[in-house]
Each structure stands twice: as structure tokens, then as C-alpha cells.
Design an enzyme around this catalytic site. Structure first.
Site, PDB file in Angstrom:
ATOM      1  CG  ASP A   1      42.019  36.623  45.957  1.00 37.88           C
ATOM      2  OD1 ASP A   1      42.621  35.653  45.780  1.00 37.88           O
ATOM      3  OD2 ASP A   1      40.982  37.128  45.792  1.00 37.88           O
TER       4      ASP A   1
ATOM      5  CG  HIS B   1      44.333  36.170  42.001  1.00 36.54           C
ATOM      6  ND1 HIS B   1      42.981  35.722  41.988  1.00 36.54           N
ATOM      7  CD2 HIS B   1      44.532  36.848  40.642  1.00 36.54           C
ATOM      8  CE1 HIS B   1      42.289  36.287  40.691  1.00 36.54           C
ATOM      9  NE2 HIS B   1      43.158  36.913  40.059  1.00 36.54           N
TER      10      HIS B   1
ATOM     11  CG  ASP C   1      38.056  31.601  44.120  1.00 39.07           C
ATOM     12  OD1 ASP C   1      38.215  32.512  45.115  1.00 39.07           O
ATOM     13  OD2 ASP C   1      38.352  31.954  43.160  1.00 39.07           O
TER      14      ASP C   1
ATOM     15  CG  HIS D   1      29.558  37.834  44.041  1.00 38.68           C
ATOM     16  ND1 HIS D   1      30.280  38.988  44.489  1.00 38.68           N
ATOM     17  CD2 HIS D   1      30.581  37.153  43.592  1.00 38.68           C
ATOM     18  CE1 HIS D   1      31.445  39.012  44.462  1.00 38.68           C
ATOM     19  NE2 HIS D   1      31.566  37.709  43.752  1.00 38.68           N
TER      20      HIS D   1
END
Lengths: 316, 424
Positions: free
Chosen positions: B150, B177, B303, B307
Site C-alpha cells: 500500500d 499503490h 480507500d 483518522h
């Protein structure tokens, strides 16, 4: 009142009238700086905190003098931008300072947009003293004030900004402000230091030093920040001086009475040769003097306290 | 237990039919049941669209290790609220999912909750260090469906080559990625007009494209199935189209934010519009839409990158990349149907049918007898404000928080059980 914003964050969103008001106010303050007793009581009882998250001596000193000459209490707070490692966020730092009831924050920060972010999260007036690569509005104001004193009317002047445009907050502030007052701007620098999408600036980008200097009324040389950019953007100072430095010969291509400016500190022999920097065409020290007047104007306009509540969130 | 879904407009990738769906246990028994068929539970869908459960090939559930952002349970709750019944969590957990134990932990935790199936993506290299290959065979046995480092892409071409060769032997794809970290430098947004204006450091599109080109060529060299993550630039799409025209085993995905938003969002320095790859220029967004329309893009993924609010409430440069998305996948994709870019069949192909095929799960991605009863009843006309009350993720870092959206899951059914109902 021609300036109703809570803060002075940048030149990008200011109108011509707002810029002129700031310049006119600054012009009035230049007189105080020439007096024997350089102090007026205008901001007596007001507290200005210089909140510097990036090292600076000149700009901080300039703001400090400006505040003191207006009789404000000026306090310097220097913090590391990585204060998060000490467990305190940027906003916590700001709110702690705010709890001591200051009237104005003068903020410098290493990251673009951070001063705006602070301003949006405090009731205290904020003056941007430089944020990342974004803006340094008081520098643009002192540049324009210096030009106006030397040239009179700004309208129709040919001004060249030469150097690291991409990484210069000075350049960005000048680029937004100057054309608004009718200045024709041209940019030049190593292609490693010109933003890929410079068309958004609406300025001519020159191909070489000759073209950049030719017929210019004012030449603003930018400081090459080798400590920041490393050697990838320019192979050597020698090479930089040869192709991008302002020598006496190159200056001769500009208008006879062309004014040379530089935000300082100068790298002598790199972007600016000593015989240019020290010539009577140099406006460098005048810029420094005007810096105090411009910062007095900014502190005065925000500090006299009539701007609270008139803040238009969409305007900045 | 039997459930009857009456009056359905059943959408598959290849057709739309009207009928009644009978679910027996965890399996679809019939799509042409009688309206008065005996069942333990009957839902009248009132002629609404009914689609196979969405499969999100690219999520970050942060579990194990970063549960303060999200965990498998909260991620699954957000998923079913967004009509997603299967998701593939990336390997950048703490510790990294580079071994079978963590792979199985993820799968079993999701199984215990019973909301969605989780098909983990294992790391390509141990600790995502870009050096030693992980035990891909064992991890595939444990349920991993692909391999990716990733956000820490394998920079050494030989390591990537060996990963391709090794993974394909076990029938797993390598997920790229694509980002040349050396070219990205300290960039935080797309290197376009907005970077020039804002003074935010740029990441050029070529940063993605140069790695896409390499990884396509590694697929050519090895024959491995290389799946390009979250494509964001016009140039990337051109490269993928070329690879496909050459017959290479290359597929790609796009996120809703890359076909809905542009770099303009960054003019306000909003950290909730900061993600990697960054929002790009208008022409790139237009290319993504064109790619979906023409079928050059294989699937839509989110995706989903939660957070904590404290992490986003920082200086722009310091805030982490990523936005949540698993709950906004549906409305943002349906917006393409509204604009006639794609039709409902395409919607199902992009969000369910093709994703199922890419991870070799032939038991799903379709509403047909014998298939797993992972089904979503849609209300494509429902308008609502996406707020913290509707949000099921632990995090709120999305530019759509507080925005008006259209289209939602009315019911999400996982293996025959109703696991979500839109709050009335």
C-alpha cells in the site's frame, strides 16, 4: 474604514482599496520613525504576541519595534513547529496564548496555510508574518511602499521578480498584490524554481536574465535559500550567480533609474553583486525602514479594535 | 430461516428483472418466488432497486493496533450502513498484516460480528520494508486475497517482480499503490494550479504514472495479475488502457472522491480533503468519469482511511493523508447513474460483480439462485444530510460530513440476515 477584516493573512484576497489604505497608513507612520522620540500612545494597553513557529530575527524584530513604537506591549513567543512532539497541538498553543488576553498575534509558521488555520480558530486578530511558501503580506506591502516612494505612481510600472519563485512567500504576496495596483510583473528564475502551473499568476515568465531585466523599473531579487533547497535545484552558487545573479552589466539593461530590491538577507556575490547592492540604485535598506512603518500600519489597523465583528469569513 | 423480499427490481451486472427473492438460510433460493411464498420474514421492497451487496476492495480498518481510528467492528458497521457486505482491509495495521495469524485474526473478528466478510490484503514484504517477501502461500491459505505494501510501495523493481511471480502462483493478485516516493518528496497535494496558488507542496501526476508504467511492465514480465490501486490521473488511465489493449493481466480501481472532487477543494487548506493520491485537476476527474463510462476502469473502491479528529486538526503538512468513504460509496456512485454516466447494471458491475471476480469469490456479486444472500435494498431517491448521527465509523474525516447526499441502503442483508436498516 477601508479595512474591515479581522486579520491580515495575505494579499491574495485583498482589494485594491484595502491595499492602498494599508499603504497610505504606513506612509503616515514613516514620519514617526524619523522623529527623535519614536513613540506614539496609539496602542497603549494593547498586547501583541509575536508567535513564531519558525526561527526569524529580522521580521520578528521589525514587528517588535513596530509594536513598541505604537506603545503596545510586545511579547515574543518562539515555539518549535514540531511542538506536537512535546504533546501540545498548534491550536492548544494558540488557545493558551489567547487565554492571556492578547489583542494581536503576529504569526510565522513553516507550513503554508497554518496562519489562516490559526486565525480561523481564535478571536484574536492575526497578522501573517510568513506561512510556509504561501504568503508574507507585510513584505509585499513594504515592497510596494518602497517602490511608491521611489517612483510615485505604481500604475504601469515594469517590475521583475527574479529567483526562487516556487519556494518564495514573498514572491506570492507580491504576485497577488502588485498587478492589482497596475504593476506589470515579470518572473524569472531557474526552471527548477518556477512553479509548474505559473499561469495562475497571470505574469510573464522570462526565458533569460536579459529578458527579465530589460526595461524594468524595479528589480526584486529573491534570496536563494540553499539551506532549504539543497543542491538539487541549483548545482552551485557560482552557476547561480552567472545565470541568475544581478550584476552591474545586467542592471544596465534595465531603465536608467531602476530600483533594486531584495527581501534580505542578501547572499552577496550570489543573487546580488556587492556593487549593485551598495549602489545608489539599491532600495534594500529603505525596504527595511519601511518594514517598520508597514507593520505599524498593520498593527494599528487591527489593534484599534474596530474590526471585531466585521470579519467576513468568505473574504479571506 | 426463510426471508422473502417482495416487489424487487433486481439488478445484476447484465440485466434488470422484477421479482421476489426468497432467501433460505444464507443462500438465495429463488429470484422468481411467488409473492405469497411462505417465509419467516417478509420485506416489501415496493419496486425499489435491489442489488448484490457491495464489495469494497480497498479499506483501512486500522485493526489491529490503531483501534482509536477504527476497528473491524466499527468499520463493518459503517460498511453495512453503506451497503457494503464484504471488504478488503489493507495490510498497514500495527503490526503489519504480514503473516497468517493477523490475516486470520481479521477474518475471524469480522465473522464473529457477522456483519460483513473481510478478505484481507496481506503485505508483499515483511513489515512493509520492501525487502523480504512474506509467506504469501500460507497467508492465501489463511484467507488473504491479494498482496500490497500500500502506502509504502515496493520501490525496488526486482522485489516487485519476485512478488508478482510468487503471489500469482497462489492465485492472488498484487495490488499496487503506485507512487514514486522519491518524486513525491514532501508533496501534500496535487502539483497543479492549486499548489501554485496555495504554496502547498505538490505531488505531480507523473509520480503515480511512472510507477503504474513499471508495474504494468512487471505484469508483462511475469504474467501476474497486477491491480492498480485508486487511479487518479488521466495519464494513469491511458497507461492502463494501453496495458489492457496489449492483453496484459492488469486491472484498476477508482475512488468516489477521485471521480467527484478536484484539487479546488484544497484552496481552503481543508485537511479533510487531504489524501494520497491527491485530488487532481478537472481533466483528471473528467478522465475518471470517462473511464467508468467506457468500462476501462474495473471497479469502484473507497480507500476508506479513518483518522482521529485530533490528527486532522493540525497544520496541513502534518495532518495524515486519507478520508473515510465506505458509507458514502453508494450515494456518490449512484450520482453517476443520476447523471447518466453509467446505468444501474454498470453500478452493480463496478461495485459488486467485478470486485467479486477480482478476488475469486464466485459465490457473490450476483443475485441468483445458489449465491450467497448478500443483498442491498436501495432507495436511490432518498435525500439526507450525512451527519455524525448517520455516520457509523469511529472517525469523521470526510469532506461529505454535513453535506447533502442522495441514495442510500434501506436494508442491508448479509448471509440472509438483515444487518442494517436505514434509521427512520
Amino acid at each position: 474604514m477601508a479595512y474591515k477584516r479581522k486579520d491580515l493573512l495575505g494579499m491574495k484576497d485583498l482589494t485594491k482599496e484595502e491595499i492602498l489604505y494599508l499603504l497610505d497608513t504606513a506612509q503616515k507612520f514613516t514620519e514617526i520613525n524619523e522623529r527623535d522620540v519614536k513613540k506614539v500612545p496609539t496602542l497603549k494597553g494593547k498586547t501583541v504576541i509575536n508567535l513564531f513557529f519558525e526561527p526569524s530575527t529580522r521580521t520578528r524584530t521589525s514587528f517588535e519595534i513596530a509594536g513598541k513604537r505604537l506603545s503596545a506591549d510586545t511579547i515574543n513567543f518562539t515555539a518549535s513547529a514540531s511542538s506536537t512532539t512535546k504533546g501540545e497541538t498548534l491550536l492548544d498553543t494558540v488557545h493558551n496564548m489567547e487565554a492571556m488576553r492578547p489583542d494581536i498575534f503576529v504569526v510565522r509558521h513553516q507550513f503554508s496555510g497554518s496562519v489562516k488555520y490559526i486565525a480561523e480558530n481564535t478571536d484574536v486578530h492575526v497578522v501573517n508574518a510568513g506561512d510556509g511558501l504561501n504568503e508574507h503580506p507585510t513584505q509585499a506591502l513594504l515592497d510596494m511602499l518602497t517602490i511608491r516612494q521611489a517612483k510615485g505612481d505604481l500604475n504601469g510600472l515594469e517590475v521583475a521578480i527574479i529567483g526562487d519563485i516556487t519556494h518564495s512567500r514573498v514572491a506570492r504576496s507580491d504576485i497577488w498584490a502588485m498587478p492589482r495596483l497596475g504593476i506589470n510583473l515579470r518572473l524569472f528564475g531557474p526552471s527548477t524554481m518556477i512553479p509548474k502551473h505559473h499561469e495562475v499568476f497571470g505574469c510573464r515568465v522570462c526565458k533569460n536574465m536579459q529578458e527579465a531585466v530589460e526595461g524594468a523599473d524595479v528589480i526584486i531579487m529573491l534570496r536563494i535559500q540553499r539551506e532549504r533547497q539543497g543542491k538539487l535545484l541549483v548545482p552551485s552558487t557560482k552557476e547561480y550567480a552567472k545565470f541568475f545573479g544581478l550584476t552591474k552589466d545586467k542592471l544596465a539593461l534595465a531603465k536608467k533609474d531602476a530600483l533594486v530590491m531584495h527581501p534580505g538577507p542578501i547572499n552577496r556575490g550570489v543573487e546580488l553583486m556587492s556593487n549593485v547592492a551598495d549602489s545608489d540604485q539599491s532600495g534594500v535598506l529603505k525596504q527595511v525602514s519601511n518594514g517598520v512603518a508597514v507593520r505599524m500600519a498593520a498593527l494599528y489597523i487591527l489593534g484599534i479594535g474596530s474590526n471585531k465583528g466585521g470579519y467576513d469569513e468568505n473574504a479571506s | 430461516m426463510k426471508t422473502l423480499l417482495k416487489n424487487c427490481k433486481i439488478v445484476n451486472h447484465n440485466n434488470i428483472t422484477e421479482g421476489n427473492i426468497l432467501i433460505d438460510g444464507d443462500t438465495i433460493a429463488s429470484v422468481s418466488a411467488k409473492a405469497d411464498e411462505k417465509a419467516d420474514k417478509v420485506i416489501d421492497c415496493g419496486g425499489k432497486y435491489v442489488v448484490p451487496g457491495l464489495i469494497d476492495l480497498h479499506v483501512h480498518f486500522r485493526d489491529p493496533g490503531l483501534e482509536y481510528k477504527e476497528d473491524i467492528t466499527s468499520g463493518a458497521k459503517a460498511a453495512v450502513a453503506g451497503g457494503v457486505t464484504a471488504a478488503c482491509p489493507m495490510a498497514n495495521t500495527k503490526p503489519v498484516n504480514d503473516n497468517r495469524v493477523i490475516t486470520e485474526y481479521m477474518i475471524n473478528k469480522a465473522k464473529k460480528d457477522g456483519l460483513i466478510d473481510v478478505f484481507p490484503i496481506g503485505a508483499v514484504t515483511k513489515g512493509m520494508e520492501g525487502e523480504e517477501l512474506t509467506e504469501m502461500g500460507d497467508m492465501t491459505d489463511g484467507g488473504a486475497i491479494g498482496f500490497s505494501d500500500d502506502g509504502k510501495p515496493v520501490m525496488t523493481a526486482e522485489v516487485f517482480r519476485r512478488a508478482c511471480e510468487y503471489a500469482s502462483q497462489f492465485g492472488a493478485m498484487v495490488i499496487s499503490h503506485a507512487e514514486d516516493k522519491s518524486l513525491a518528496g514532501a508533496g501534500v497535494i496535487h502539483e497543479g494550479e492549486v499548489a501554485a496558488i496555495t504554496g502547498l507542496k505538490g505531488i505531480p501526476s507523473e509520480c503515480e504514472e511512472v510507477m503504474v508504467a513499471r508495474d504494468i511492465l512487471m505484469s508483462k514480465l511475469t504474467g501476474a495479475h497486477v491491480h492498480i490501486c485508486h487511479i487518479s490521473s488521466k495519464g494513469t488511465l491511458e497507461l492502463v488502457k494501453w496495458a489492457k489493449s496489449m492483453g496484459y493481466n492488469v486491472t484498476c480501481e477508482v475512488t468516489p472522491h477521485h471521480f467527484t472532487l478536484t484539487e479546488k477543494e484544497l484552496l481552503t487548506y481543508d485537511t479533510n480533503a487531504k489524501m494520497n493520491p491527491p485530488l487532481r485537476a478537472q481533466e483528471d476527474m473528467d478522465a475518471m468519469i470517462e473511464g467508468l463510462k467506457n468500462g476501462d476502469i474495473d471497479c469502484i473502491v473507497t480507500d476508506h482511511a479513518p483518522h482521529h479528529p485530533d490528527e486532522k486538526a493540525q497544520e496541513f503538512d502534518l495532518a495524515p493523508f486519507g478520508i473515510t468513504g465506505i458509507q458514502t460509496l453508494l450515494p456518490l456512485s449512484l450520482a453517476l447513474v443520476d447523471k447518466d454516466v453509467i446505468d444501474m447494471k454498470d453500478f452493480v458491475r463496478l461495485t459488486s460483480y467485478t470486485p467479486a471476480r477480482l478476488i475469486n469469490k464466485s459465490d457473490r456479486g450476483e443475485i441468483a439462485p445458489g449465491k450467497l444472500a448478500d443483498i442491498v435494498v436501495l432507495d436511490t431517491e432518498l435525500e439526507y444530510v450525512f451527519d455524525e448521527k448517520l455516520n457509523r465509523s469511529k472517525s469523521v474525516n470526510t469532506p461529505w460530513m454535513g453535506k447533502k447526499l442522495k441514495g442510500a441502503a434501506l436494508y442491508t442483508i448479509k448471509s440472509g440476515n438483515v444487518v442494517f436498516e436505514f434509521p427512520k
